[in-house]
Design a protein around this motif. Structure first.
Motif, PDB file in Angstrom:
ATOM      1  N   ASN A 196      11.465  -5.488   8.718  1.00  0.00           N
ATOM      2  CA  ASN A 196      12.309  -5.708   7.542  1.00  0.00           C
ATOM      3  C   ASN A 196      12.991  -7.071   7.593  1.00  0.00           C
ATOM      4  N   ALA A 197      13.433  -7.499   8.788  1.00  0.00           N
ATOM      5  CA  ALA A 197      14.068  -8.814   8.919  1.00  0.00           C
ATOM      6  C   ALA A 197      13.086  -9.928   8.585  1.00  0.00           C
ATOM      7  N   ALA A 198      11.830  -9.777   9.006  1.00  0.00           N
ATOM      8  CA  ALA A 198      10.813 -10.789   8.702  1.00  0.00           C
ATOM      9  C   ALA A 198      10.602 -10.906   7.197  1.00  0.00           C
ATOM     10  N   LYS A 199      10.649  -9.776   6.488  1.00  0.00           N
ATOM     11  CA  LYS A 199      10.489  -9.804   5.027  1.00  0.00           C
ATOM     12  C   LYS A 199      11.736 -10.353   4.336  1.00  0.00           C
ATOM     13  N   LYS A 200      12.898 -10.026   4.868  1.00  0.00           N
ATOM     14  CA  LYS A 200      14.164 -10.416   4.249  1.00  0.00           C
ATOM     15  C   LYS A 200      14.459 -11.909   4.409  1.00  0.00           C
ATOM     16  N   PHE A 201      14.033 -12.493   5.551  1.00  0.00           N
ATOM     17  CA  PHE A 201      14.330 -13.900   5.840  1.00  0.00           C
ATOM     18  C   PHE A 201      13.048 -14.681   6.129  1.00  0.00           C
ATOM     19  N   PRO A 202      12.099 -14.721   5.180  1.00  0.00           N
ATOM     20  CA  PRO A 202      10.798 -15.330   5.483  1.00  0.00           C
ATOM     21  C   PRO A 202      10.853 -16.841   5.717  1.00  0.00           C
ATOM     22  N   ARG A 203      11.853 -17.518   5.206  1.00  0.00           N
ATOM     23  CA  ARG A 203      11.925 -18.974   5.356  1.00  0.00           C
ATOM     24  C   ARG A 203      13.026 -19.432   6.315  1.00  0.00           C
ATOM     25  N   ASP A 204      13.756 -18.493   6.889  1.00  0.00           N
ATOM     26  CA  ASP A 204      14.819 -18.840   7.823  1.00  0.00           C
ATOM     27  C   ASP A 204      14.193 -19.077   9.197  1.00  0.00           C
ATOM     28  N   PRO A 205      14.281 -20.316   9.737  1.00  0.00           N
ATOM     29  CA  PRO A 205      13.626 -20.585  11.025  1.00  0.00           C
ATOM     30  C   PRO A 205      14.140 -19.715  12.171  1.00  0.00           C
ATOM     31  N   PHE A 206      15.385 -19.252  12.087  1.00  0.00           N
ATOM     32  CA  PHE A 206      15.906 -18.378  13.131  1.00  0.00           C
ATOM     33  C   PHE A 206      15.090 -17.097  13.225  1.00  0.00           C
ATOM     34  N   TYR A 207      14.664 -16.563  12.089  1.00  0.00           N
ATOM     35  CA  TYR A 207      13.954 -15.280  12.077  1.00  0.00           C
ATOM     36  C   TYR A 207      12.447 -15.425  12.266  1.00  0.00           C
ATOM     37  N   ALA A 208      11.990 -16.591  12.729  1.00  0.00           N
ATOM     38  CA  ALA A 208      10.566 -16.743  13.046  1.00  0.00           C
ATOM     39  C   ALA A 208      10.144 -15.718  14.091  1.00  0.00           C
ATOM     40  N   PHE A 209      11.044 -15.398  15.020  1.00  0.00           N
ATOM     41  CA  PHE A 209      10.719 -14.410  16.062  1.00  0.00           C
ATOM     42  C   PHE A 209      10.433 -13.047  15.451  1.00  0.00           C
ATOM     43  N   ALA A 210      11.089 -12.715  14.332  1.00  0.00           N
ATOM     44  CA  ALA A 210      10.871 -11.408  13.703  1.00  0.00           C
ATOM     45  C   ALA A 210       9.428 -11.276  13.239  1.00  0.00           C
ATOM     46  N   GLN A 211       8.875 -12.356  12.692  1.00  0.00           N
ATOM     47  CA  GLN A 211       7.465 -12.322  12.305  1.00  0.00           C
ATOM     48  C   GLN A 211       6.570 -12.217  13.536  1.00  0.00           C
ATOM     49  N   ARG A 212       6.988 -12.826  14.643  1.00  0.00           N
ATOM     50  CA  ARG A 212       6.219 -12.700  15.893  1.00  0.00           C
ATOM     51  C   ARG A 212       6.223 -11.241  16.366  1.00  0.00           C
ATOM     52  N   VAL A 213       7.353 -10.538  16.192  1.00  0.00           N
ATOM     53  CA  VAL A 213       7.403  -9.111  16.547  1.00  0.00           C
ATOM     54  C   VAL A 213       6.382  -8.345  15.714  1.00  0.00           C
ATOM     55  N   VAL A 214       6.303  -8.669  14.432  1.00  0.00           N
ATOM     56  CA  VAL A 214       5.338  -8.009  13.546  1.00  0.00           C
ATOM     57  C   VAL A 214       3.909  -8.303  13.998  1.00  0.00           C
ATOM     58  N   ASP A 215       3.625  -9.576  14.298  1.00  0.00           N
ATOM     59  CA  ASP A 215       2.256 -10.002  14.596  1.00  0.00           C
ATOM     60  C   ASP A 215       1.786  -9.644  16.001  1.00  0.00           C
ATOM     61  N   ALA A 216       2.714  -9.524  16.939  1.00  0.00           N
ATOM     62  CA  ALA A 216       2.343  -9.277  18.334  1.00  0.00           C
ATOM     63  C   ALA A 216       1.757  -7.878  18.512  1.00  0.00           C
ATOM     64  N   ARG A 217       1.003  -7.759  19.573  1.00  0.00           N
ATOM     65  CA  ARG A 217       0.530  -6.435  19.973  1.00  0.00           C
ATOM     66  C   ARG A 217       1.714  -5.704  20.597  1.00  0.00           C
ATOM     67  N   LYS A 218       1.904  -4.432  20.250  1.00  0.00           N
ATOM     68  CA  LYS A 218       2.969  -3.624  20.835  1.00  0.00           C
ATOM     69  C   LYS A 218       2.347  -2.487  21.639  1.00  0.00           C
ATOM     70  N   VAL A 219       2.954  -2.231  22.799  1.00  0.00           N
ATOM     71  CA  VAL A 219       2.510  -1.121  23.630  1.00  0.00           C
ATOM     72  C   VAL A 219       3.727  -0.262  23.932  1.00  0.00           C
ATOM     73  N   VAL A 220       3.656   1.007  23.538  1.00  0.00           N
ATOM     74  CA  VAL A 220       4.715   1.968  23.815  1.00  0.00           C
ATOM     75  C   VAL A 220       4.277   2.775  25.032  1.00  0.00           C
ATOM     76  N   LEU A 221       5.066   2.701  26.091  1.00  0.00           N
ATOM     77  CA  LEU A 221       4.716   3.393  27.332  1.00  0.00           C
ATOM     78  C   LEU A 221       5.429   4.744  27.370  1.00  0.00           C
ATOM     79  N   SER A 222       4.651   5.812  27.229  1.00  0.00           N
ATOM     80  CA  SER A 222       5.259   7.143  27.147  1.00  0.00           C
ATOM     81  C   SER A 222       4.217   8.219  27.386  1.00  0.00           C
ATOM     82  N   ASP A 223       4.612   9.263  28.084  1.00  0.00           N
ATOM     83  CA  ASP A 223       3.775  10.443  28.217  1.00  0.00           C
ATOM     84  C   ASP A 223       4.164  11.520  27.201  1.00  0.00           C
ATOM     85  N   LYS A 224       5.222  11.292  26.444  1.00  0.00           N
ATOM     86  CA  LYS A 224       5.747  12.303  25.527  1.00  0.00           C
ATOM     87  C   LYS A 224       5.363  12.080  24.064  1.00  0.00           C
ATOM     88  N   LEU A 225       5.006  10.859  23.706  1.00  0.00           N
ATOM     89  CA  LEU A 225       4.768  10.522  22.299  1.00  0.00           C
ATOM     90  C   LEU A 225       3.377  10.959  21.875  1.00  0.00           C
TER      91      LEU A 225
END
Length: 199
Positions: free
Chosen positions: A70-99
């Motif tokens: 949501n932050a990446a969508k809300k602040f698409p041109r704010d250079p501070f929130y460039a990391f938010a788009q990286r969170v969206v684009d990056a591969r995510k791995v959730v480590l869990s035996d319960k999920l």
């Protein structure tokens, strides 16, 4: 080989979470931030080399991915929130035996669930290709990674506050030598200390 980088906000007296409701972090992940421009720029520079984000089940279920999406969508041109788009684009791995797979699949893009066997899963991820891996907590997950000696680099964001009590991340890991990679203070009062694991 990829590095696992642990980033944590911390108080001067070593706590990552307060027992009481104190506003102690210069930025509590909302829209308002007391971080200065240099700190924001350096924070984003770290994300430029990250291609995988590790998450605990709890952090994933409590909305980490939706929040930064949501932050990446809300602040698409704010250079501070460039990391938010990286969170969206990056591969995510959730480590869990319960999920369970079906509970999250539609909502979390570029995300997979791996077993909670931290040494095995992270060991396999470290030999993969691409950029480094990052993890941002919470406290229990960070503690487990530290205790298993899986963190290659600590990036501790020391806020100008003393909590007196709270949650820690180093209590389970026992003695460990670290090597200082760098320390930088910022106009807003934050100090970022970077350490590498030794041995």
């Amino acid at each position: 080989m990829k590095k696992l980088i642990l980033q944590m906000q911390m108080s001067v007296d070593g706590f990552v979470g307060a027992n009481e409701d104190h506003a102690w972090q210069l930025w509590e992940w909302g829209d308002e931030s007391a971080w200065d421009d240099e700190l924001k720029q350096d924070f984003n520079a770290v994300f430029a080399g990250i291609d995988t984000i590790l998450l605990s089940r709890k952090m994933a279920q409590e909305g980490y991915l939706a929040h930064w999406g949501n932050a990446a969508k809300k602040f698409p041109r704010d250079p501070f929130y460039a990391f938010a788009q990286r969170v969206v684009d990056a591969r995510k791995v959730v480590l869990s035996d319960k999920l369970k797979h079906s509970a999250w699949e539609p909502a979390w893009e570029r995300t997979r669930v791996a077993s909670g066997d931290l040494p095995r899963e992270i060991g396999a991820l470290k030999v993969g290709e691409g950029g480094d891996m990052a993890v941002f907590g919470g406290a229990g997950f960070a503690s487990a990674l530290i205790a298993a000696r899986l963190v290659d680099e600590f990036q501790l964001f020391i806020n100008p506050a003393v909590l007196g009590a709270g949650r820690r991340i180093f209590d389970q890991g026992g003695f460990q030598n670290l090597r200082l990679l760098g320390s930088k203070d910022y106009a807003c009062g934050m100090v970022v200390n970077r350490y590498a694991s030794v041995g």
